[in-house]
Every structure is written in C-alpha cells, then in structure tokens.
Scaffold this motif. Structure first.
Motif, mmCIF file in Angstrom:
data_model
loop_
_atom_site.group_PDB
_atom_site.id
_atom_site.type_symbol
_atom_site.label_atom_id
_atom_site.label_comp_id
_atom_site.label_asym_id
_atom_site.label_seq_id
_atom_site.Cartn_x
_atom_site.Cartn_y
_atom_site.Cartn_z
ATOM 1 N N GLN A 10 -13.697 -79.814 -106.866
ATOM 2 C CA GLN A 10 -14.047 -78.405 -106.664
ATOM 3 C C GLN A 10 -13.017 -77.779 -105.730
ATOM 4 O O GLN A 10 -12.547 -78.418 -104.792
ATOM 5 C CB GLN A 10 -15.437 -78.269 -106.056
ATOM 6 C CG GLN A 10 -16.560 -78.834 -106.920
ATOM 7 C CD GLN A 10 -17.923 -78.615 -106.281
ATOM 8 O OE1 GLN A 10 -18.496 -77.541 -106.377
ATOM 9 N NE2 GLN A 10 -18.433 -79.644 -105.620
ATOM 10 N N VAL A 11 -12.683 -76.514 -105.987
ATOM 11 C CA VAL A 11 -11.683 -75.812 -105.190
ATOM 12 C C VAL A 11 -12.290 -74.517 -104.657
ATOM 13 O O VAL A 11 -12.808 -73.699 -105.425
ATOM 14 C CB VAL A 11 -10.425 -75.478 -106.020
ATOM 15 C CG1 VAL A 11 -9.332 -74.935 -105.118
ATOM 16 C CG2 VAL A 11 -9.925 -76.699 -106.773
ATOM 17 N N ILE A 12 -12.231 -74.350 -103.324
ATOM 18 C CA ILE A 12 -12.786 -73.160 -102.673
ATOM 19 C C ILE A 12 -11.976 -72.904 -101.404
ATOM 20 O O ILE A 12 -11.535 -73.866 -100.748
ATOM 21 C CB ILE A 12 -14.287 -73.367 -102.371
ATOM 22 C CG1 ILE A 12 -14.943 -72.049 -101.955
ATOM 23 C CG2 ILE A 12 -14.518 -74.470 -101.335
ATOM 24 C CD1 ILE A 12 -16.467 -72.096 -102.001
ATOM 25 N N PRO A 13 -11.698 -71.656 -101.032
ATOM 26 C CA PRO A 13 -10.815 -71.411 -99.881
ATOM 27 C C PRO A 13 -11.274 -72.058 -98.579
ATOM 28 O O PRO A 13 -10.470 -72.619 -97.843
ATOM 29 C CB PRO A 13 -10.803 -69.879 -99.770
ATOM 30 C CG PRO A 13 -11.063 -69.414 -101.164
ATOM 31 C CD PRO A 13 -12.033 -70.406 -101.737
ATOM 32 N N ASN A 14 -12.571 -71.957 -98.256
ATOM 33 C CA ASN A 14 -13.057 -72.548 -97.012
ATOM 34 C C ASN A 14 -14.532 -72.904 -97.155
ATOM 35 O O ASN A 14 -15.169 -72.589 -98.171
ATOM 36 C CB ASN A 14 -12.841 -71.595 -95.827
ATOM 37 C CG ASN A 14 -13.629 -70.305 -95.980
ATOM 38 O OD1 ASN A 14 -14.850 -70.288 -95.978
ATOM 39 N ND2 ASN A 14 -12.906 -69.194 -96.110
ATOM 40 N N LEU A 15 -15.061 -73.551 -96.150
ATOM 41 C CA LEU A 15 -16.471 -73.939 -96.130
ATOM 42 C C LEU A 15 -17.146 -73.368 -94.887
ATOM 43 O O LEU A 15 -17.926 -74.036 -94.211
ATOM 44 C CB LEU A 15 -16.604 -75.465 -96.156
ATOM 45 C CG LEU A 15 -16.181 -76.157 -97.453
ATOM 46 C CD1 LEU A 15 -16.156 -77.669 -97.273
ATOM 47 C CD2 LEU A 15 -17.104 -75.781 -98.612
ATOM 48 N N GLU A 16 -16.862 -72.110 -94.602
ATOM 49 C CA GLU A 16 -17.425 -71.484 -93.404
ATOM 50 C C GLU A 16 -18.893 -71.115 -93.594
ATOM 51 O O GLU A 16 -19.748 -71.524 -92.838
ATOM 52 C CB GLU A 16 -16.611 -70.240 -93.032
ATOM 53 C CG GLU A 16 -15.274 -70.546 -92.395
ATOM 54 C CD GLU A 16 -15.409 -71.244 -91.049
ATOM 55 O OE1 GLU A 16 -16.488 -71.190 -90.428
ATOM 56 O OE2 GLU A 16 -14.414 -71.856 -90.615
ATOM 57 N N ALA A 17 -19.186 -70.314 -94.610
ATOM 58 C CA ALA A 17 -20.564 -69.864 -94.861
ATOM 59 C C ALA A 17 -20.578 -69.108 -96.178
ATOM 60 O O ALA A 17 -19.550 -68.630 -96.654
ATOM 61 C CB ALA A 17 -21.045 -68.958 -93.728
ATOM 62 N N GLY A 18 -21.762 -69.010 -96.785
ATOM 63 C CA GLY A 18 -21.887 -68.225 -98.002
ATOM 64 C C GLY A 18 -22.461 -69.008 -99.159
ATOM 65 O O GLY A 18 -22.585 -70.235 -99.124
ATOM 66 N N GLY A 19 -22.821 -68.268 -100.213
ATOM 67 C CA GLY A 19 -23.464 -68.883 -101.364
ATOM 68 C C GLY A 19 -22.566 -69.804 -102.147
ATOM 69 O O GLY A 19 -22.992 -70.879 -102.579
ATOM 70 N N ALA A 20 -21.296 -69.404 -102.347
ATOM 71 C CA ALA A 20 -20.378 -70.265 -103.086
ATOM 72 C C ALA A 20 -20.145 -71.568 -102.339
ATOM 73 O O ALA A 20 -20.089 -72.654 -102.933
ATOM 74 C CB ALA A 20 -19.049 -69.540 -103.311
ATOM 75 N N GLU A 21 -20.025 -71.463 -101.019
ATOM 76 C CA GLU A 21 -19.795 -72.645 -100.199
ATOM 77 C C GLU A 21 -21.022 -73.568 -100.217
ATOM 78 O O GLU A 21 -20.892 -74.793 -100.330
ATOM 79 C CB GLU A 21 -19.472 -72.221 -98.764
ATOM 80 C CG GLU A 21 -18.146 -71.500 -98.613
ATOM 81 C CD GLU A 21 -18.183 -70.033 -99.045
ATOM 82 O OE1 GLU A 21 -17.123 -69.394 -99.041
ATOM 83 O OE2 GLU A 21 -19.278 -69.524 -99.401
ATOM 84 N N ARG A 22 -22.199 -72.981 -100.104
ATOM 85 C CA ARG A 22 -23.423 -73.772 -100.151
ATOM 86 C C ARG A 22 -23.555 -74.496 -101.490
ATOM 87 O O ARG A 22 -23.909 -75.678 -101.549
ATOM 88 C CB ARG A 22 -24.628 -72.848 -99.913
ATOM 89 C CG ARG A 22 -25.997 -73.496 -100.119
ATOM 90 C CD ARG A 22 -26.260 -74.624 -99.178
ATOM 91 N NE ARG A 22 -26.083 -74.229 -97.786
ATOM 92 C CZ ARG A 22 -25.966 -75.072 -96.781
ATOM 93 N NH1 ARG A 22 -25.951 -76.378 -97.019
ATOM 94 N NH2 ARG A 22 -25.810 -74.638 -95.542
ATOM 95 N N THR A 23 -23.259 -73.795 -102.580
ATOM 96 C CA THR A 23 -23.362 -74.403 -103.898
ATOM 97 C C THR A 23 -22.351 -75.533 -104.071
ATOM 98 O O THR A 23 -22.642 -76.550 -104.716
ATOM 99 C CB THR A 23 -23.176 -73.338 -104.992
ATOM 100 O OG1 THR A 23 -24.115 -72.284 -104.781
ATOM 101 C CG2 THR A 23 -23.424 -73.926 -106.372
#
Length: 387
Positions: A10-23
């Motif tokens: 999985q690729v995502i800019p950061n894991l700070e907070a938010g729905g995409a990060e939680r998912t």
C-alpha cells in the motif's frame, strides 16, 4: 487461505491521521491475519506504531507526498525496485501523487494496481481532472461510499465497470458504549467542564475547526434553540484548531454575540472519541460541503447516539431518516435547530430507542470487518485466487 504467502504493497503519503490512513492500517491487519505480508510505503507519522502492531511493515520514504512530475516519475522507479526486490504481488494506492508513481511501477512490473477513491477531489480545469483521473485508473477502483462511486462515474466514466463500493468501517470493538467505563466518562466530563449531575442534553459536534464543518451554522441554530426555555441543553465543539486561530476566534465571538457563553464551548482536540460519544446525548455533523463517507455519523451510531447530519454527500447513507437520526439541508440553522429540538424533546428514552436502532444499523452495514473482508476479496480476485 487464498492470500497466504502474497505480498501486498500500500502507498500513502503519511500515517498522521485520517480515514485513508486508518483504512491502510485496517487492511494491513487483515492481510496479516490472512498470512499475507503487508507492506506500506509512507513517511510514517503518529499512526506508525499502530501499523506495526497490526503486523504491517513500514518502508519509510518522505518523497511520495511530492506533486512534482519529476519526483513522481523518480518515485515510480523506486516503487518498481521495491516490487521486484520484495516480490510484491499487488500495489494499492490511496492518494493521487503516489498513485501516479504506483500506476507506472505496476505497469512496468506487470502486477495488479488498485486505487481507493477516499474523497471527492476538486476538478476545476482539464489539468486537474487529468491529475485526479489516476484514482480511476486502477484495475479495480474502490469507492468508500455510494456517493463517492457516483462521483467517480460522473467524473471518470471510463472507470464505470471497474468501480467497487466498499464503505469505510467502524471498529465496533472500540466504539462500543459498554466498554467505556465510568472513569473515562468522568475524566472527559471534567475536562469539558460539564457539571456533575447535569441533566441538560449534551450536544457534541466532533470535527476539526474549519468553516465547512458547520460550526457557524451550529452556533446560529443554538441561538434559535435558546429562545425556547423548555429545552435544556448544552453544546460542545470538540476538534483540533490545526492552526486556524482566526476561525476559532470568530466562532468564540459568535458564541458571545448570541449570549451563549455558558451553553456552547470549544474544548479542543479529543483523544478518547468513544468516551466523547458515550457522554453525548446528541451528535451533530452539519457539514456544508459533501462528506465522502461520514465517519462521525457512523462512529456515533455505533455508540448508540442519534445523529443530525447534512443531507449532502455520503452522510445520509449512514442514517435511516427519523429512525436513527435526521438529515437537514446545509447552511440551514432553523432546520438544524428543529432537528436538535426534536431529539431533546424525545427525552432520554426516545433517544435511547433511536440509538439502539443506529447501533444495529452500523453493525449490519458499516464495520471494519466488512471493509477488510471486501478489500481482501478484491485482492483475491485480481491475483486469480478466488476466495
């Protein structure tokens, strides 16, 4: 098990907070349980430890947030190298800039490419629409609500046959009223300065302090309710200012102008959201821009709290009108006041009945487990390993 031995990136800019990060973390947890390897390319953040606890592995990089075309192309080479070295079977992108890198890397290495459309992006002008279109170029395009799916069909009709709707889920093990003990409620009650033994209905608006979340409309609605002396209530805005000091001061001034200083308060960021919902008698989410899912309505519903939401976006998919909550037009303080007054007048028993119906609806349609199962089924299908 169908995904045993598979490696998913999985690729995502950061894991700070938010729905995409939680998912991202929830899917990593499900992959680990399925005996698959869960890799995440990201710059990390406050949720990084949660990823590790879920069994995922962080491949750190701060490059994937860049929207510079040269960086995006360079990142595609980085991802292709990771795919080859780590024997990645499938790549899943959750944000636009890294999605372009992931698309090119997936095509170069000939592995399946999945995207999740987590939000409704601004699409003013052809260049922006082209930039956004990468989120509709997955071999499967996951939409996090029916509202989002409809938006993708409208904006990117070429993707219509590849859209799969998988609503965001609520962790019902965490958002369970029975698991929030008296001590947690007491700690939050004192932090919010809610008097002991107060019988006024507590209305909570849980959202970061930004104009489109509807704080102005909530204050105006509160001013209308204050004219009805038979209604007993207090209102709390629980959310991070995120540096918007001007907006916070504006809301405080509105509260004072309407003579609501003793009834409407700003309490800042809340770490213990299950306790916040456990304290609340009514939750409101009067957003004046469309929500792509409606996390507040879902989490509050899971905790057995009736909700008032805006009738735009995906929030209406969460509630059942008149049975688990109410929807009102955006920018409409009188309608918001009327809906809140109706719930106040229903009393504790009326709200309890609505809350029970809300909890049952969330457990039937909007759980983390359902999201995990549906997402892994997408991976199974693309890898030719039917579940």
């Amino acid at each position: 098990m169908p995904l045993t031995g598979a490696t998913i990136l999985q690729v995502i800019p950061n894991l700070e907070a938010g729905g995409a990060e939680r998912t991202t973390i929830e899917v990593a947890e499900a992959l680990t349980a399925a005996n698959a390897k869960a890799l995440v390319v990201s710059s990390g953040g406050r949720m990084g430890d949660e990823l590790l606890k879920a069994g995922g592995e962080l491949i750190w990089s701060d490059a994937f947030a860049s929207k510079n075309p040269i960086s995006i192309f360079a990142n595609s080479r980085t991802l292709a190298r990771i795919i080859i070295e780590r024997k990645v079977d499938l790549i899943h992108a959750r944000s636009r800039a890294p999605a372009w890198s992931a698309l090119w890397a997936a095509r170069r290495t000939r592995i399946p490419f999945v995207t999740t459309y987590h939000g409704v992006y601004n699409a003013k002008g052809a260049p922006k629409r082209l930039y956004n279109s990468v989120m509709a170029r997955g071999d499967v395009v996951i939409a996090n609500s029916q509202y989002t799916a409809d938006h993708v069909r409208k904006e990117h009709p070429f993707a219509t046959d590849r859209i799969v709707t998988i609503p965001r889920g609520v962790d019902i093990a965490r958002f369970d009223a029975e698991k929030v003990d008296a001590f947690r409620r007491q700690v939050l009650r004192r932090a919010w300065k809610v008097p002991e033994g107060d019988t006024a209905a507590l209305i909570v608006l849980p959202a970061r302090m930004t104009g489109w979340k509807g704080h102005r409309e909530a204050v105006a609605a509160a001013a209308l309710m204050a004219r009805k002396r038979e209604l007993s209530w207090r209102m709390v805005f629980a959310g991070d200012a995120q540096g918007r000091t001007g907006y916070v001061e504006e809301i405080k001034q509105l509260i004072s102008t309407h003579g609501l200083d003793g009834r409407v308060s700003l309490v800042g960021h809340c770490e213990d959201m299950p306790a916040a919902f456990a304290l609340a008698d009514i939750v409101i989410a009067p957003s004046n821009e469309p929500e792509a899912f409606g996390r507040v309505a879902a989490e509050a519903g899971a905790m057995g709290v009736p909700v008032v939401v805006s009738m735009i976006g995906a929030q209406r998919e969460i509630i059942e009108e008149g049975r688990t909550g109410y929807s009102v037009p955006p920018f409409d303080p009188p309608a918001l006041a009327e809906a809140m007054a109706r719930l106040i007048s229903a009393g504790p028993e009326g709200r309890r009945i609505m809350g029970q119906a809300a909890a049952a609806r969330i457990r039937e349609k909007f759980t983390t487990a359902a999201l995990q199962q549906a997402t892994l089924a997408v991976y199974d299908r693309l890898l030719g390993r039917p579940a």
